[in-house]
Design an enzyme around this catalytic site. Structure first.
Site, mmCIF file in Angstrom:
data_model
loop_
_atom_site.group_PDB
_atom_site.id
_atom_site.type_symbol
_atom_site.label_atom_id
_atom_site.label_comp_id
_atom_site.label_asym_id
_atom_site.label_seq_id
_atom_site.Cartn_x
_atom_site.Cartn_y
_atom_site.Cartn_z
ATOM 1 N N SER A 128 15.682 50.679 2.076
ATOM 2 C CA SER A 128 17.211 50.625 2.388
ATOM 3 C C SER A 128 18.350 50.325 1.222
ATOM 4 O O SER A 128 17.521 49.688 0.421
ATOM 5 C CB SER A 128 17.269 49.356 3.648
ATOM 6 O OG SER A 128 18.637 49.106 3.650
ATOM 7 N N TYR A 146 17.051 40.420 5.058
ATOM 8 C CA TYR A 146 16.549 41.915 5.014
ATOM 9 C C TYR A 146 16.472 42.509 3.665
ATOM 10 O O TYR A 146 15.547 43.201 3.368
ATOM 11 C CB TYR A 146 17.593 42.777 6.090
ATOM 12 C CG TYR A 146 17.112 44.020 6.277
ATOM 13 C CD1 TYR A 146 16.168 44.595 7.243
ATOM 14 C CD2 TYR A 146 17.865 45.086 5.771
ATOM 15 C CE1 TYR A 146 15.837 45.913 7.245
ATOM 16 C CE2 TYR A 146 17.662 46.307 5.614
ATOM 17 C CZ TYR A 146 16.489 46.681 6.705
ATOM 18 O OH TYR A 146 16.259 48.017 6.835
#
Length: 246
Positions: free
Chosen positions: A144, A157
């Site tokens: 990501s 995250y």
């Protein structure tokens, strides 16, 4: 470009929805037999129906990726049935919470790391011998942009995806002299449940559908893909950039 994956075995985690679902479907449409893993039995059954409608085949493996023993057993089961693995798509992951680092509950942080990092390492360990038995093993690890942007409140995250990138790059370097190619994929903002959780006010119709992202990802699973250790960035349904992280 037509991708031919006939007689190849592909394992996809997080295959019951989103990018995992549509990547599994694309692999099956290209001829691969898909081993689809996810927690949701219903989602896997829907995927199986979609794959069969395209004339493809799948094996459904419902389990929670935090079950480390199940990951270990998965490698053994694949070996007993097929003797090899040609494609790994390590897609499954969780967001956790959007919160200041100091306010994240320990159990939430630990679950993000367990699901996104430890389970990925455990999966690599379980299937590496199988990928090395393939004439052209291909491992695709979903990352990501959060791993690099490190936005406020995305600490858990972001840290997990940065760790995943380090694992994949190290693994790629270790396999340089083998037929196994290992690459990372940043799919960008995509119309998924995780994105909706992270950006609740966003109009999902402004984002690419996961089917479009899956179509862009498919060529990386091909035996013709020779790059390794790279981070491929998907934007507007194609790779607009790919780079070797320094």
């Amino acid at each position: 470009m037509t991708i031919n994956l006939k007689d190849r075995i592909a394992l996809v985690t997080g295959a019951s929805r989103g990018i995992g679902y549509f990547t599994a479907l694309e692999l099956a449409k290209a001829g691969a037999h898909v081993i689809a893993c996810a927690r949701s039995v219903g989602g896997l059954e829907e995927l199986d129906d979609a794959i069969k409608a395209e004339g493809g085949s799948a094996t459904l493996v419902p389990f929670d990726l935090t079950d480390m023993q199940a990951i270990d057993q998965l490698g053994g089961s694949i070996f007993e049935r097929w003797g090899k693995l040609d494609i790994l798509v390590a897609n499954a992951g969780i967001l956790g919470v959007i919160s200041p680092i100091g306010h994240i509950e320990a159990k939430v942080f630990e679950k993000v790391m367990l699901t996104n990092v430890t389970a990925t390492w455990r999966l690599i360990r379980s299937v590496e011998p199988l990928l090395l038995k393939s004439d052209a093993g291909r491992a695709l690890i979903l990352s990501s942009g959060a791993a690099h942007k490190c936005r406020p409140f995305w600490g858990a995250y972001s840290a997990s995806k940065a760790a995943v990138e380090a694992l994949a790059r190290t693994w790629a370097a270790e396999q340089q002299r083998t037929a196994l190619r290992v690459n990372l994929i940043d799919p960008g903002a995509t119309r998924t449940a995780m994105r909706a959780q992270a950006m609740p006010g966003e109009d999902p119709n402004t984002l690419p559908h996961p089917a479009e992202v899956a179509a862009a990802i498919l060529p990386l699973a091909s035996p013709e893909m020779k790059d390794t250790g790279r981070l491929f960035v998907v934007r507007e349904n194609k790779f607009v950039d790919y780079r070797m992280p320094e």
